[in-house]
Design a protein around this motif. Structure first.
Motif: not given
Length: 143
Positions: A93-107
């Motif tokens: 959908t318009a405006g949605l960007l997807a990728g990967e996110g690293y969460n430092p809280e749980d690694g």
């Protein structure tokens, strides 16, 4: 014949208008900038990385280390400068960007989407199990 050519020119201009507007409203360009997470603990700078977007931590309220990193050699590094968003591109959908996110809280790294909610707010959503379980956070644009 001149009248027909003028009509064709006007029609061509009208047809081109939506594509010009779409180019101006590039969701990747709109999210580039500096963002503060909802708890006010860190700021992430989102920038272009080749054909995608990435984001790294550029400010921390309190110094923290990457204690949960799966690589034991990295657990003592400062979170300042750590890339937490990688490979964001338009999806669906318009405006949605997807990728990967690293969460430092749980690694852990999660499939993540970002969407500009307004010029000042960005919704960041990380999911597991194919999107069955998700958590989101609203970030605020910084000057």
């Amino acid at each position: 014949m001149a009248r027909l050519s003028a009509r064709m020119l006007v029609l061509a201009a009208l047809v081109a208008m939506p594509s010009l507007h779409a180019a101006a409203a590039d969701p990747m360009s709109e999210v580039v900038g500096r963002w503060r997470d909802s708890d006010g603990e860190s700021e992430i700078a989102i920038a272009r990385c080749g054909q995608a977007l990435c984001g790294k931590i550029v400010w921390l309220k309190q110094e923290r280390v990457d204690r949960s990193n799966p690589d034991s050699n990295l657990r003592g590094r400062s979170l300042l400068g750590v890339q937490v968003l990688t490979g964001f591109r338009p999806e669906g959908t318009a405006g949605l960007l997807a990728g990967e996110g690293y969460n430092p809280e749980d690694g852990r790294t999660y499939k993540t989407t970002i969407r500009l909610q307004s010029q000042r707010t960005l919704v960041v959503k990380g999911c597991v199990l194919g999107g069955f379980i998700c958590d989101d956070d609203t970030w605020t644009r910084r000057p």
